[in-house]
Write a protein that holds these residues in place. Sequence first.
Motif, PDB file in Angstrom:
ATOM      1  N   ILE A  95      76.402  25.440 -33.548  1.00  0.00           N
ATOM      2  CA  ILE A  95      76.014  26.290 -32.578  1.00  0.00           C
ATOM      3  C   ILE A  95      74.569  27.284 -33.423  1.00  0.00           C
ATOM      4  N   VAL A  96      73.623  27.453 -32.568  1.00  0.00           N
ATOM      5  CA  VAL A  96      72.499  28.288 -33.067  1.00  0.00           C
ATOM      6  C   VAL A  96      72.458  29.558 -32.318  1.00  0.00           C
ATOM      7  N   GLN A  97      72.391  30.558 -33.005  1.00  0.00           N
ATOM      8  CA  GLN A  97      72.264  31.985 -32.122  1.00  0.00           C
ATOM      9  C   GLN A  97      71.405  32.744 -32.524  1.00  0.00           C
ATOM     10  N   ARG A  98      71.162  33.756 -31.680  1.00  0.00           N
ATOM     11  CA  ARG A  98      70.380  34.869 -31.647  1.00  0.00           C
ATOM     12  C   ARG A  98      68.934  34.219 -31.712  1.00  0.00           C
TER      13      ARG A  98
ATOM     14  N   GLN B 215      65.306  36.669 -32.163  1.00  0.00           N
ATOM     15  CA  GLN B 215      65.400  37.828 -32.471  1.00  0.00           C
ATOM     16  C   GLN B 215      64.814  37.385 -33.953  1.00  0.00           C
ATOM     17  N   ASP B 216      64.986  38.646 -34.784  1.00  0.00           N
ATOM     18  CA  ASP B 216      64.523  38.802 -36.122  1.00  0.00           C
ATOM     19  C   ASP B 216      64.956  37.439 -36.886  1.00  0.00           C
ATOM     20  N   VAL B 217      66.407  37.562 -37.037  1.00  0.00           N
ATOM     21  CA  VAL B 217      67.102  36.507 -37.758  1.00  0.00           C
ATOM     22  C   VAL B 217      68.098  35.619 -36.978  1.00  0.00           C
ATOM     23  N   SER B 218      67.820  34.508 -36.771  1.00  0.00           N
ATOM     24  CA  SER B 218      68.424  33.493 -35.863  1.00  0.00           C
ATOM     25  C   SER B 218      69.418  32.964 -36.965  1.00  0.00           C
ATOM     26  N   THR B 219      70.631  32.326 -36.458  1.00  0.00           N
ATOM     27  CA  THR B 219      71.434  31.693 -37.564  1.00  0.00           C
ATOM     28  C   THR B 219      71.909  30.125 -36.915  1.00  0.00           C
ATOM     29  N   ILE B 220      72.155  29.432 -37.927  1.00  0.00           N
ATOM     30  CA  ILE B 220      72.455  28.147 -37.236  1.00  0.00           C
ATOM     31  C   ILE B 220      73.888  27.630 -38.047  1.00  0.00           C
ATOM     32  N   ASP B 221      74.894  27.078 -37.567  1.00  0.00           N
ATOM     33  CA  ASP B 221      76.206  26.484 -38.123  1.00  0.00           C
ATOM     34  C   ASP B 221      76.337  25.491 -37.728  1.00  0.00           C
ATOM     35  N   HIS B 222      76.571  24.454 -38.706  1.00  0.00           N
ATOM     36  CA  HIS B 222      76.737  23.064 -38.359  1.00  0.00           C
ATOM     37  C   HIS B 222      78.076  22.370 -39.054  1.00  0.00           C
ATOM     38  N   GLU B 223      78.941  22.032 -38.242  1.00  0.00           N
ATOM     39  CA  GLU B 223      80.194  21.444 -38.834  1.00  0.00           C
ATOM     40  C   GLU B 223      80.306  19.776 -38.898  1.00  0.00           C
ATOM     41  N   VAL B 224      80.441  19.276 -39.833  1.00  0.00           N
ATOM     42  CA  VAL B 224      80.804  17.720 -39.904  1.00  0.00           C
ATOM     43  C   VAL B 224      81.836  17.385 -41.077  1.00  0.00           C
ATOM     44  N   GLY B 225      82.965  16.847 -40.434  1.00  0.00           N
ATOM     45  CA  GLY B 225      84.033  16.349 -41.157  1.00  0.00           C
ATOM     46  C   GLY B 225      84.300  17.747 -41.656  1.00  0.00           C
ATOM     47  N   ASP B 226      84.713  18.003 -43.059  1.00  0.00           N
ATOM     48  CA  ASP B 226      85.137  19.388 -43.423  1.00  0.00           C
ATOM     49  C   ASP B 226      83.826  20.098 -44.160  1.00  0.00           C
ATOM     50  N   GLN B 227      82.827  19.648 -43.993  1.00  0.00           N
ATOM     51  CA  GLN B 227      81.679  20.308 -44.362  1.00  0.00           C
ATOM     52  C   GLN B 227      81.257  21.537 -43.197  1.00  0.00           C
TER      53      GLN B 227
ATOM     54  N   GLU C 257      70.128  30.549 -42.330  1.00  0.00           N
ATOM     55  CA  GLU C 257      69.686  32.219 -41.414  1.00  0.00           C
ATOM     56  C   GLU C 257      68.438  31.949 -41.541  1.00  0.00           C
ATOM     57  N   ARG C 258      67.677  32.040 -40.419  1.00  0.00           N
ATOM     58  CA  ARG C 258      66.244  31.962 -40.240  1.00  0.00           C
ATOM     59  C   ARG C 258      65.743  32.406 -39.239  1.00  0.00           C
ATOM     60  N   ARG C 259      64.617  32.658 -38.919  1.00  0.00           N
ATOM     61  CA  ARG C 259      64.028  32.917 -37.277  1.00  0.00           C
ATOM     62  C   ARG C 259      63.564  31.756 -36.674  1.00  0.00           C
ATOM     63  N   PHE C 260      64.148  31.616 -35.644  1.00  0.00           N
ATOM     64  CA  PHE C 260      63.628  30.540 -34.545  1.00  0.00           C
ATOM     65  C   PHE C 260      63.188  31.468 -33.335  1.00  0.00           C
ATOM     66  N   ALA C 261      61.714  31.253 -33.205  1.00  0.00           N
ATOM     67  CA  ALA C 261      61.217  32.049 -32.422  1.00  0.00           C
ATOM     68  C   ALA C 261      61.524  31.597 -30.949  1.00  0.00           C
ATOM     69  N   ASP C 262      61.930  30.309 -30.679  1.00  0.00           N
ATOM     70  CA  ASP C 262      62.129  29.838 -29.076  1.00  0.00           C
ATOM     71  C   ASP C 262      63.350  28.704 -29.423  1.00  0.00           C
ATOM     72  N   HIS C 263      63.546  28.323 -28.059  1.00  0.00           N
ATOM     73  CA  HIS C 263      64.362  27.162 -28.074  1.00  0.00           C
ATOM     74  C   HIS C 263      63.778  25.840 -28.696  1.00  0.00           C
ATOM     75  N   THR C 264      62.537  25.719 -28.654  1.00  0.00           N
ATOM     76  CA  THR C 264      61.728  24.443 -29.163  1.00  0.00           C
ATOM     77  C   THR C 264      62.294  24.380 -30.789  1.00  0.00           C
ATOM     78  N   GLU C 265      61.887  25.622 -31.323  1.00  0.00           N
ATOM     79  CA  GLU C 265      61.993  25.579 -33.094  1.00  0.00           C
ATOM     80  C   GLU C 265      63.660  25.474 -33.032  1.00  0.00           C
ATOM     81  N   ALA C 266      64.399  26.004 -32.125  1.00  0.00           N
ATOM     82  CA  ALA C 266      65.856  25.999 -32.563  1.00  0.00           C
ATOM     83  C   ALA C 266      66.345  24.298 -32.416  1.00  0.00           C
TER      84      ALA C 266
END
Length: 394
Positions: free
Chosen positions: A31-34, A37-49, A54-63
């Motif tokens: 999931i990519v959130q926010r 906004q000033d700070v966006s987050t990305i959480d990626h789950e694969v197996g037990d990783q 946290e970084r800024r994604f200005a728009d959905h293209t960057e995300a």
Amino acid sequence: MASILLLNCGSSSIKYQLLDPEVGVPEAVGIVQRIGQDVSTIDHEVGDQELHDERRFADHTEAVAAVVKMFDEHGPSLDKVVAVGHRTVHGGDEFVESVEITDAVVAKLHELIPLAPLHNPPAIAGIEGAKAVLPDVPHVAIFDTAFFSSLPEEAYTYAIDREVGRKHGIRRYGFHGTSHQFVSQEAAKFLGRPLEDLKLIVAHIGNGASMSAIDGGVAIDTSMGLTPLEGLVMGTRSGDIDPGVHQFLVGKGMTIQEVDTLLNKQSGLLGMADKTDMRDIVAAVEAGDHDAELALKIYTRRIVKYIGAYAAILGGVDAVVFTAGVGENAAEVRRRVVESLSGLGFELDPEANAVRSKVAREITAPTSRVKVLVVPTNEELAMARETMRVISEG
Ligand SMILES: Nc1ncnc2c1ncn2[C@@H]1O[C@H](COP(=O)(O)OP(=O)(O)O)[C@@H](O)[C@H]1O
Ligand SMILES: CC(=O)OP(=O)(O)O
Ligand SMILES: [Mg+2]
């Protein structure tokens, strides 16, 4: 092994999965959130990783580019992706079922932006971003509106001048259809009865929220309308409101654009109690916050009203089904709704309601006149199956 990449681009987020619909268990979830906004987050789950950035994604293209980078760096490889499924909120009159995405489809989605300004632009960005990286596999659009193309005329027609209505295509479309359909099928399995025999009321209550009346597997009414603003109280949306409020506020000096922003982005739980997330509302209620308590009363009362209305429209009801972020997790919301319906013979089982689980369950007592279920939605699994169906028939 047929991996499908599923992208669910929301107004400020992207949920994604890599999934083989026959296996059903995702190979990766994220999931990519926010976004924006000033700070966006990305959480990626694969197996037990579990990876977090946290970084800024200005728009959905960057995300989308960041999602692809996650797969490149941490896997699984996108090389074996055979198709991409895109949640697409508004299909208008044009799309009543899923389609393989061509340039002409993208052009139509652009035309539909005025009907879903918060939702269709992110979907288009997701489609363009994913096509740039995976240009050689089919991309399929799966529409929130498709399941509600079965609504009877008297459910989808608004009581306005029929010429104006027809000329501008003003009608109820309904949204979250993939979830309403999936959850009604899962509810039938849980009840051990054919869906064709069941009268169900589904409450998909997440950040956006909608309810539907489903008779024998066919949707006969739903609370969202021309746009995803009508119906229930939501995180930031007002839901049902006197349309006279628009003219009144314009008379007070607001522009119509400001009124639209007010109702879509500054209302609902946020407008009434400064918080969009139900966890924060419930915590504030427990701390004695009056605004949060009033907001929760208005929120649950609206759900109760729709249950009453849909039970009447259906001519009876076998089960009410809660799903999505609030419906699956907020026991306090479910408690208030079911207890409000005691006069109609609903009887909550408080212990069952308190259980936290990811599987379908019943939360009413055996003596309850109507069963109330919690059935987790899985829009991505339903989308993966639908993507496979489209490409194998295509
Ligand atoms: N444990 C929880 N308790 C209460 N509410 C929750 C919980 N987890 C999530 N939620 C609610 O669910 C919402 C997100 O639901 P979701 O279905 O993911 O929405 P959307 O798809 O519209 O983003 C959150 O905004 C929050 O209000
Ligand atoms: C249609 C809609 O309201 O979607 P979401 O719940 O993702 O905002
Ligand atoms: Mg959602």
